[in-house]
Write a protein that holds these residues in place. Structure first.
Motif, PDB file in Angstrom:
ATOM      1  N   GLU A  56      33.416  50.834  41.595  1.00 38.50           N
ATOM      2  CA  GLU A  56      34.368  50.282  42.561  1.00 38.50           C
ATOM      3  C   GLU A  56      33.945  48.897  43.023  1.00 38.50           C
ATOM      4  O   GLU A  56      34.783  48.006  43.184  1.00 38.50           O
ATOM      5  CB  GLU A  56      34.502  51.229  43.756  1.00 38.50           C
ATOM      6  CG  GLU A  56      35.194  52.539  43.398  1.00 38.50           C
ATOM      7  CD  GLU A  56      35.281  53.498  44.576  1.00 38.50           C
ATOM      8  OE1 GLU A  56      34.647  53.222  45.624  1.00 38.50           O
ATOM      9  OE2 GLU A  56      35.970  54.525  44.441  1.00 38.50           O
ATOM     10  N   GLN A  74      34.809  46.002  40.596  1.00 37.05           N
ATOM     11  CA  GLN A  74      36.248  45.684  40.546  1.00 37.05           C
ATOM     12  C   GLN A  74      36.699  45.252  39.150  1.00 37.05           C
ATOM     13  O   GLN A  74      37.541  44.368  38.998  1.00 37.05           O
ATOM     14  CB  GLN A  74      36.597  44.609  41.586  1.00 37.05           C
ATOM     15  CG  GLN A  74      36.340  45.050  43.012  1.00 37.05           C
ATOM     16  CD  GLN A  74      36.777  44.032  44.042  1.00 37.05           C
ATOM     17  OE1 GLN A  74      36.671  42.819  43.823  1.00 37.05           O
ATOM     18  NE2 GLN A  74      37.282  44.494  45.163  1.00 37.05           N
ATOM     19  N   LYS A 118      30.018  55.907  41.090  1.00 29.92           N
ATOM     20  CA  LYS A 118      31.348  55.649  41.658  1.00 29.92           C
ATOM     21  C   LYS A 118      31.328  54.358  42.484  1.00 29.92           C
ATOM     22  O   LYS A 118      32.216  53.492  42.335  1.00 29.92           O
ATOM     23  CB  LYS A 118      31.782  56.819  42.530  1.00 29.92           C
ATOM     24  CG  LYS A 118      33.106  56.623  43.267  1.00 29.92           C
ATOM     25  CD  LYS A 118      33.431  57.857  44.088  1.00 29.92           C
ATOM     26  CE  LYS A 118      34.788  57.715  44.793  1.00 29.92           C
ATOM     27  NZ  LYS A 118      34.726  56.720  45.894  1.00 29.92           N
TER      28      LYS A 118
END
Length: 202
Positions: free
Chosen positions: A145, A148, A141
């Protein structure tokens, strides 16, 4: 990897039997393979079920080039794998590496299409691996993130399968304590339909 050979041959033949060009591929382990209603549940997204029983993320990456013979029709690839890697004593960071190798293979073949990783589920029979499951989910995760990339997604399902005691709720699992029953798949269906609808609007 040879023990997956018959399953992979089955998937290679599958593309010849579909009556449409698939838009959404479900790729991974028995969480997808045993999902009897998958084609009906995701009909608006023209699905193809490329799950193969017992598969690991290592195997998914290894067999990608053989399984994904589809042309440029794909818009989405949904990946569920990882818990079998952990039960085979692979380290969470190995799973992390295999996943991003897989994502890069997807990008090389299909360009910018949506790749979604479904978090590893908690399961009663593998509760002893829970710390590793949570750590694997966390590092994947965080990396998705951090990069991006608007086409890479993390779909958290872990919390949806816990009971009031923060342990896996047995009502969502078959008697083996590992695979989802119909109720378990219904929850996953609702989560993924919402996710697919959201990224379709991007």
């Amino acid at each position: 990897m040879f023990w997956y050979e018959e399953e992979v041959k089955r998937l290679e033949k599958l593309q010849k039997t579909l009556e449409y060009q698939p838009q959404t591929a479900f790729y991974g382990s028995s969480t997808f393979t045993l999902w009897q209603s998958l084609y009906q549940d995701f009909a608006p997204f023209q699905p193809v079920n490329l799950g193969f029983g017992g598969s690991t993320l290592a195997a998914c990456t290894w067999y990608f080039d053989r399984v994904f013979k589809y042309q440029k029709s794909l818009d989405n690839i949904i990946v569920y794998a990882g818990d079998n890697d952990l039960s085979n004593n692979r380290h969470p960071e190995e799973i992390y590496i295999f996943l991003f190798q897989l994502f890069e293979k997807v990008k090389e073949r299909y360009g910018d299409i949506h790749c979604s990783y479904v978090s590893i589920k908690p399961s009663p029979i593998r509760w002893y691996l829970n710390d590793q499951v949570k750590y694997t989910n966390m590092i994947i995760k965080n990396e998705i993130e951090a990069r991006q990339n608007p086409y890479w997604h993390f779909v958290n399902i872990y919390d949806n399968y816990l009971g009031y005691d923060n342990r896996p709720n047995p009502q969502y699992y078959e008697n083996d304590g590992l695979h989802f029953n119909t109720q378990g798949h219904t929850i996953l269906k609702e989560i993924l339909l919402k996710h697919l609808s959201q990224i379709k609007q991007v």
